[in-house]
Design an enzyme around this catalytic site. Structure first.
Site, PDB file in Angstrom:
ATOM      1  N   ASP A  99      44.618 -13.364  29.656  1.00 34.71           N
ATOM      2  CA  ASP A  99      44.466 -14.228  28.511  1.00 34.71           C
ATOM      3  C   ASP A  99      44.894 -15.451  28.718  1.00 34.71           C
ATOM      4  OD1 ASP A  99      44.294 -14.657  25.510  1.00 34.71           O
ATOM      5  OD2 ASP A  99      44.217 -12.241  25.590  1.00 34.71           O
ATOM      6  N   HIS A 140      39.787 -16.825  25.189  1.00 34.38           N
ATOM      7  CA  HIS A 140      40.988 -16.274  25.884  1.00 34.38           C
ATOM      8  C   HIS A 140      41.035 -16.534  27.407  1.00 34.38           C
ATOM      9  CE1 HIS A 140      42.918 -14.440  22.306  1.00 34.38           C
ATOM     10  NE2 HIS A 140      41.461 -13.881  21.900  1.00 34.38           N
ATOM     11  N   GLU A 176      36.993 -12.931  19.684  1.00 32.41           N
ATOM     12  CA  GLU A 176      37.499 -14.429  19.324  1.00 32.41           C
ATOM     13  C   GLU A 176      37.274 -15.741  20.456  1.00 32.41           C
ATOM     14  OE1 GLU A 176      41.517 -12.604  17.323  1.00 32.41           O
ATOM     15  OE2 GLU A 176      41.962 -12.972  19.565  1.00 32.41           O
ATOM     16  N   TYR A 214      46.805  -0.738  15.620  1.00 37.28           N
ATOM     17  CA  TYR A 214      47.617  -1.964  16.534  1.00 37.28           C
ATOM     18  C   TYR A 214      48.859  -1.578  16.400  1.00 37.28           C
ATOM     19  CZ  TYR A 214      43.743  -4.835  17.694  1.00 37.28           C
ATOM     20  OH  TYR A 214      42.373  -5.543  18.123  1.00 37.28           O
ATOM     21  N   ASP A 223      51.208  -3.195  17.747  1.00 38.52           N
ATOM     22  CA  ASP A 223      52.257  -4.440  17.865  1.00 38.52           C
ATOM     23  C   ASP A 223      52.559  -4.529  16.122  1.00 38.52           C
ATOM     24  OD1 ASP A 223      49.453  -5.035  17.357  1.00 38.52           O
ATOM     25  OD2 ASP A 223      49.964  -7.096  17.760  1.00 38.52           O
ATOM     26  N   THR A 228      51.134  -7.763  23.191  1.00 37.50           N
ATOM     27  CA  THR A 228      52.435  -8.179  23.620  1.00 37.50           C
ATOM     28  C   THR A 228      52.928  -9.301  23.238  1.00 37.50           C
ATOM     29  OG1 THR A 228      51.884  -8.654  25.835  1.00 37.50           O
ATOM     30  CG2 THR A 228      52.699  -6.255  25.261  1.00 37.50           C
ATOM     31  N   GLU A 229      52.398 -10.071  22.416  1.00 36.74           N
ATOM     32  CA  GLU A 229      52.707 -11.573  22.229  1.00 36.74           C
ATOM     33  C   GLU A 229      54.486 -11.289  21.931  1.00 36.74           C
ATOM     34  OE1 GLU A 229      50.245 -10.230  20.745  1.00 36.74           O
ATOM     35  OE2 GLU A 229      48.663 -12.012  20.400  1.00 36.74           O
TER      36      GLU A 229
HETATM   37  C1  ACM Z   1      41.621  -8.451  19.225  1.00 34.04           C
HETATM   38  O1  ACM Z   1      42.593  -7.754  18.817  1.00 34.04           O
HETATM   39  N1  ACM Z   1      41.483  -9.722  19.498  1.00 34.04           N
HETATM   40  C2  ACM Z   1      40.500  -7.574  19.948  1.00 34.04           C
END
Ligand code: ACM
Length: 530
Positions: free
Chosen positions: A183, A254, A316, A407, A409, A458-459
């Site tokens: 990333d 990314h 993105e 998700y 997170d 994991t940010e």
């Molecule tokens: C994503 O959450 N950018 C795939």
């Protein structure tokens, strides 16, 4: 389907298709217990000896079929279904018949859950009676893709933790580990041909703390990567537990870390490895040289990862740099493309052709639908269900992973005590009740839904302890979403989950208590979003 388990103190999670008995004692494991396996079931024999051997202190030595108390075999003609098994325990012994080696393995996972929770420890406490209830279980999964994505790029997850994570997946009969290996903030896999990817791009100078504006930083370097031997070890370890490891190299967005190591890959000259979280304008150039670079990267990746599926990201990717780029605009003209969306689609298509020529299948996030989806692509639907619906209707396979239900997170409650609250509310109950197949698909279209996946970005998960907190027990609920057919009722599940937590305790998993975070789970002052 809603009746509780016939052996309520040892509920099997995910819930088996059918389970009867449990009222009487079955086999008790002792120092004289022997295990037999036909050739296709030997992997599970090894696993039993290693895992149950450690927990119980019993040798569980290999014996002849005629005299063994635990017998493992594969019978593809038993009508058990893909990855299915039958487990019968009585006073004489335990018999596991699998449709295939994976089925035998899942039968052994169920057998372990029928033992006291201490069967999940790594050494015996002494004094336990390793008794199993007399039961008959027939079981098979609802979906073939029961996945977890682990983002090892934002915060590196060391190899030993990945191996432990694979064990916890196998305990829950999950079978796809998708590793998000690259990333903006780091490149985590050794590529021999391009050593700077790990020499220069596997670490960053500091990391953003939380998601506040203006950003604050922690002022310390973060890094780490897997050598090719580490990857081989992870893949072999996972394979022995019937987990396929799907690698992801995220392109063409990314990609800041790669561009840092090799500036010619980008449109922006030399840039640092990312230290902030978010979506950034710096993207790959769409030149022949960049394509060649990534074909070479994917070739090395395919040597390491035998998985049929290879993930190319595709999410993105801002298009500003391409609008201003001479080479990007030239490519658009030369290829007769309508716009930058079609340019991204063209780029992904080149990779699709490359992977297909090597017998692999491309997977990408649902942005790969924009500008036309590559012919061989499987679509991972994350921005809601729409991408999955569109792809299935177009005849493409899909994996459902919408943010709202997938998700991990995202916040587990609305309490201010939740650490770095991001995203939308995603309680254990919400994960449990989510339905992978979007409503509105015909039966034919629904067959393209390979299954579902939860994603662990994991940010804000910077240690293995925080990983445990965010992943469990929601992963236990997810397992039942993708393995078990029939109705789901959280009120029925929760008491079973509470017993299951005893297993997670024994395994040393620092899950989020159902009642909420403990004081040391909180992160006062670290701001989230959403
Ligand atoms: C994503 O959450 N950018 C795939």
């Amino acid at each position: 389907m809603l009746d509780t388990s016939p052996f309520p103190s040892r509920p099997v999670i995910p819930r088996p298709a059918t389970a009867v008995g449990g009222d009487t004692e079955g086999l008790t494991l002792t120092s004289s217990t022997r295990v037999s396996a036909d050739p296709e079931a030997r992997g599970t024999l090894t696993w039993i000896q290693r895992e149950l051997g450690a927990a119980t202190g019993l040798s569980l030595a290999t014996g002849e079929e005629a005299s063994a108390q635990i017998r493992l075999s594969v019978d593809a003609d038993a009508g058990l279904g893909r990855e299915g098994y039958r487990l019968i325990v009585d006073g004489e012994g335990a018999i596991i018949v699998g449709n295939d080696p994976a089925g035998v393995f899942y039968g052994a996972q169920t057998l372990r859950q029928l033992l006291p929770a201490d069967a999940y420890r790594d050494a015996p406490l002494g004094g336990a009676a390793w008794s199993l209830p007399a039961v008959s279980v027939t079981d098979a999964p609802r979906f073939r893709w029961r996945g977890v994505m682990l983002d090892v790029a934002r915060h590196f997850v060391p190899k030993r933790e990945v191996l432990r994570f694979i064990d916890l997946m196998a305990m829950h009969k999950l079978n796809v580990l998708h590793l998000h290996l690259t990333d903006d903030q780091g490149w985590r896999v050794e590529i021999r041909r391009y050593p700077k990817l790990t020499e220069d791009a596997s670490w960053r100078s500091e990391s953003q703390l939380g998601a506040g504006r203006p950003p604050v930083f922690d002022n310390r370097p973060h890094g780490g990567f897997f050598t090719q031997d580490d990857i081989r070890e992870i893949v072999a370890y996972a394979d022995a537990r019937h987990v396929a490891v799907v690698p992801e190299i995220d392109v063409p967005g990314h990609s800041q870390a790669a561009i840092h190591a090799y500036p010619e890959l980008g449109e922006s000259g030399r840039i640092p490895v990312g230290t902030q979280w978010g979506i950034f304008e710096e993207v790959l150039a769409v030149t022949d040289e960049v394509l060649e670079f990534y074909r070479n990267v994917f070739d090395e990746l395919m040597e390491l990862f035998p998985s049929t599926y290879v993930h190319v990201g595709g999410d993105e990717c801002p298009k500003e740099q391409w609008r201003a780029s001479e080479s990007a605009q030239r490519r658009i003209k030369e290829e007769g493309l309508a716009d930058e969306d079609e340019l991204q689609s063209w780029f992904i298509r080149q990779l699709d052709e490359h992977l297909a020529s090597r017998g692999r299948r491309l997977v990408g996030w649902d942005e790969i639908l924009e500008g036309g989806v590559a012919p061989g692509a499987t679509v991972m639907s994350w921005r809601g269900e729409e991408g999955g619906v569109a792809a299935a209707r177009a005849g493409h396979d899909v994996v459902m992973s919408p943010t709202r239900t997938s998700y991990l997170d995202y916040r587990q409650s609305d309490s201010h005590d939740e650490p770095v609250k991001v995203g939308t509310l995603l309680r254990t109950e919400d994960v449990y009740l989510a339905e992978p197949v979007p409503s509105g698909l015909t039966e034919e279209e629904a067959r393209h839904v390979l299954g579902a996946q939860v994603n662990v970005w994991t940010e804000h998960i910077d240690t293995p302890r925080r990983l445990d907190y965010m992943v469990f027990p929601r992963l236990s609920a997810f397992a039942e979403q993708v393995w078990s057919a029939g109705e789901r009722d959280y009120a029925e599940f929760e008491p079973r989950l509470r017993r299951h937590l005893e297993r997670l305790d024994a395994a040393g998993v620092e899950y989020r208590p159902l009642e909420g975070p403990r004081p040391w789970h909180t992160r006062p002052g670290v701001v989230g979003w959403g």
